[in-house]
Scaffold this motif. Structure first.
Motif, PDB file in Angstrom:
ATOM      1  N   ILE A   1     -22.857 -23.160  20.118  1.00  0.00           N
ATOM      2  CA  ILE A   1     -24.186 -22.829  19.600  1.00  0.00           C
ATOM      3  C   ILE A   1     -24.502 -21.370  19.904  1.00  0.00           C
ATOM      4  O   ILE A   1     -24.979 -20.628  19.052  1.00  0.00           O
ATOM      5  CB  ILE A   1     -25.262 -23.731  20.237  1.00  0.00           C
ATOM      6  CG1 ILE A   1     -25.007 -25.199  19.918  1.00  0.00           C
ATOM      7  CG2 ILE A   1     -26.656 -23.320  19.817  1.00  0.00           C
ATOM      8  CD1 ILE A   1     -25.273 -25.586  18.500  1.00  0.00           C
ATOM      9  N   GLY A   2     -24.257 -20.943  21.134  1.00  0.00           N
ATOM     10  CA  GLY A   2     -24.643 -19.610  21.568  1.00  0.00           C
ATOM     11  C   GLY A   2     -23.937 -18.487  20.845  1.00  0.00           C
ATOM     12  O   GLY A   2     -24.496 -17.406  20.674  1.00  0.00           O
ATOM     13  N   LYS A   3     -22.707 -18.696  20.391  1.00  0.00           N
ATOM     14  CA  LYS A   3     -21.971 -17.603  19.763  1.00  0.00           C
ATOM     15  C   LYS A   3     -22.332 -17.411  18.296  1.00  0.00           C
ATOM     16  O   LYS A   3     -21.957 -16.406  17.702  1.00  0.00           O
ATOM     17  CB  LYS A   3     -20.471 -17.820  19.907  1.00  0.00           C
ATOM     18  CG  LYS A   3     -19.904 -18.955  19.085  1.00  0.00           C
ATOM     19  CD  LYS A   3     -18.423 -19.084  19.322  1.00  0.00           C
ATOM     20  CE  LYS A   3     -17.842 -20.267  18.560  1.00  0.00           C
ATOM     21  NZ  LYS A   3     -16.428 -20.436  18.824  1.00  0.00           N
ATOM     22  N   MET A   4     -23.063 -18.334  17.689  1.00  0.00           N
ATOM     23  CA  MET A   4     -23.435 -18.182  16.279  1.00  0.00           C
ATOM     24  C   MET A   4     -24.510 -17.099  16.139  1.00  0.00           C
ATOM     25  O   MET A   4     -25.491 -17.101  16.871  1.00  0.00           O
ATOM     26  CB  MET A   4     -23.970 -19.495  15.714  1.00  0.00           C
ATOM     27  CG  MET A   4     -22.931 -20.576  15.609  1.00  0.00           C
ATOM     28  SD  MET A   4     -23.476 -22.004  14.667  1.00  0.00           S
ATOM     29  CE  MET A   4     -24.862 -22.580  15.602  1.00  0.00           C
TER      30      MET A   4
ATOM     31  N   GLY B   1     -26.639 -21.150  25.126  1.00  0.00           N
ATOM     32  CA  GLY B   1     -27.037 -21.914  23.940  1.00  0.00           C
ATOM     33  C   GLY B   1     -28.545 -22.099  23.858  1.00  0.00           C
ATOM     34  O   GLY B   1     -29.133 -22.063  22.773  1.00  0.00           O
ATOM     35  N   LEU B   2     -29.194 -22.289  25.008  1.00  0.00           N
ATOM     36  CA  LEU B   2     -30.648 -22.457  25.038  1.00  0.00           C
ATOM     37  C   LEU B   2     -31.347 -21.212  24.503  1.00  0.00           C
ATOM     38  O   LEU B   2     -32.235 -21.307  23.654  1.00  0.00           O
ATOM     39  CB  LEU B   2     -31.121 -22.742  26.462  1.00  0.00           C
ATOM     40  CG  LEU B   2     -32.631 -22.717  26.671  1.00  0.00           C
ATOM     41  CD1 LEU B   2     -33.277 -23.919  26.015  1.00  0.00           C
ATOM     42  CD2 LEU B   2     -32.968 -22.649  28.131  1.00  0.00           C
ATOM     43  N   THR B   3     -30.941 -20.048  24.981  1.00  0.00           N
ATOM     44  CA  THR B   3     -31.573 -18.802  24.561  1.00  0.00           C
ATOM     45  C   THR B   3     -31.390 -18.579  23.068  1.00  0.00           C
ATOM     46  O   THR B   3     -32.334 -18.226  22.358  1.00  0.00           O
ATOM     47  CB  THR B   3     -30.982 -17.620  25.344  1.00  0.00           C
ATOM     48  OG1 THR B   3     -31.112 -17.884  26.744  1.00  0.00           O
ATOM     49  CG2 THR B   3     -31.697 -16.335  25.014  1.00  0.00           C
ATOM     50  N   ARG B   4     -30.194 -18.826  22.562  1.00  0.00           N
ATOM     51  CA  ARG B   4     -29.938 -18.650  21.135  1.00  0.00           C
ATOM     52  C   ARG B   4     -30.799 -19.601  20.314  1.00  0.00           C
ATOM     53  O   ARG B   4     -31.367 -19.236  19.291  1.00  0.00           O
ATOM     54  CB  ARG B   4     -28.460 -18.884  20.843  1.00  0.00           C
ATOM     55  CG  ARG B   4     -28.050 -18.520  19.421  1.00  0.00           C
ATOM     56  CD  ARG B   4     -27.931 -19.769  18.586  1.00  0.00           C
ATOM     57  NE  ARG B   4     -27.587 -19.420  17.212  1.00  0.00           N
ATOM     58  CZ  ARG B   4     -28.046 -20.082  16.180  1.00  0.00           C
ATOM     59  NH1 ARG B   4     -28.870 -21.082  16.334  1.00  0.00           N
ATOM     60  NH2 ARG B   4     -27.697 -19.743  14.964  1.00  0.00           N
ATOM     61  N   THR B   5     -30.933 -20.851  20.745  1.00  0.00           N
ATOM     62  CA  THR B   5     -31.728 -21.832  20.018  1.00  0.00           C
ATOM     63  C   THR B   5     -33.210 -21.477  20.040  1.00  0.00           C
ATOM     64  O   THR B   5     -33.907 -21.633  19.029  1.00  0.00           O
ATOM     65  CB  THR B   5     -31.505 -23.235  20.612  1.00  0.00           C
ATOM     66  OG1 THR B   5     -30.106 -23.542  20.539  1.00  0.00           O
ATOM     67  CG2 THR B   5     -32.282 -24.277  19.857  1.00  0.00           C
TER      68      THR B   5
END
Length: 183
Positions: free
Chosen positions: A4-7, A66-70
């Protein structure tokens, strides 16, 4: 690497992203959202793309990636499209009405329930048994929908209550022998 985070997050037209340290401000046609993100995460805004990286491979940084990206993606989607949650009222005599900005619910209690939504959230009643909660902040929209649902949660015997659209309530069998046998 977090899937998730790398997208990358693509910023649609009409949305402006401002980054000041770990504080991000996203402005769009539906409003403005601000949030302080974890300071250890590396956030980069390049043209119309936002990317989030983590400094190390520790467990804490991997969890926050992933949390930060979301969180950032939800902010961008919220100011451009918005979020909605739909609720259904199932039960005889259960109905909803709107008085001003307040929601008035008749859920089988001896009194009607009046709920005032917080700022930034609008509640619509397209039909007496349907409620639509909409807003720009996904967290607050979800909290308001959960609060309305908590006034009369769906029960497993008859399936009555306030439930999310599409929610399936697992039904239980009632008493097998309602009438007692004679002596």
């Amino acid at each position: 690497m977090s899937r998730i985070g790398k997208m990358p997050i693509t910023v649609p037209g009409g949305v402006e992203v401002t980054l000041a340290g770990s504080h991000i401000t996203v402005t769009g046609s539906r409003g403005t959202l601000e949030r302080s993100l974890p300071p250890s995460m590396i956030i980069e805004v390049n043209g119309g793309v936002i990317s989030v990286r983590r400094p190390t491979e520790t467990t804490t940084h991997r969890s926050l990636h992933g949390l930060t990206r979301t969180l950032v993606a939800n902010m961008v989607e919220g100011v451009s499209q918005g979020f909605t949650r739909q609720l259904d009222l199932v039960g005889v005599g259960f109905r909803a009405a709107k008085q001003g900005s307040d929601l008035v619910l008749s859920l089988g209690y001896s009194h009607p329930i009046r709920y005032t939504p917080p700022d930034g959230v609008t509640i619509d009643v397209p039909a007496p048994t349907q409620i639509t909660v909409s807003g720009t902040n996904k967290e607050i929209v979800g909290q308001v929908a959960a609060k309305i649902r908590s006034f009369r949660k769906p029960e497993p015997y008859k399936g009555k209550g306030v439930m999310y659209r599409g929610e399936v309530v697992r039904r239980k069998a009632g008493k097998s022998g309602k009438a007692g046998k004679g002596k």
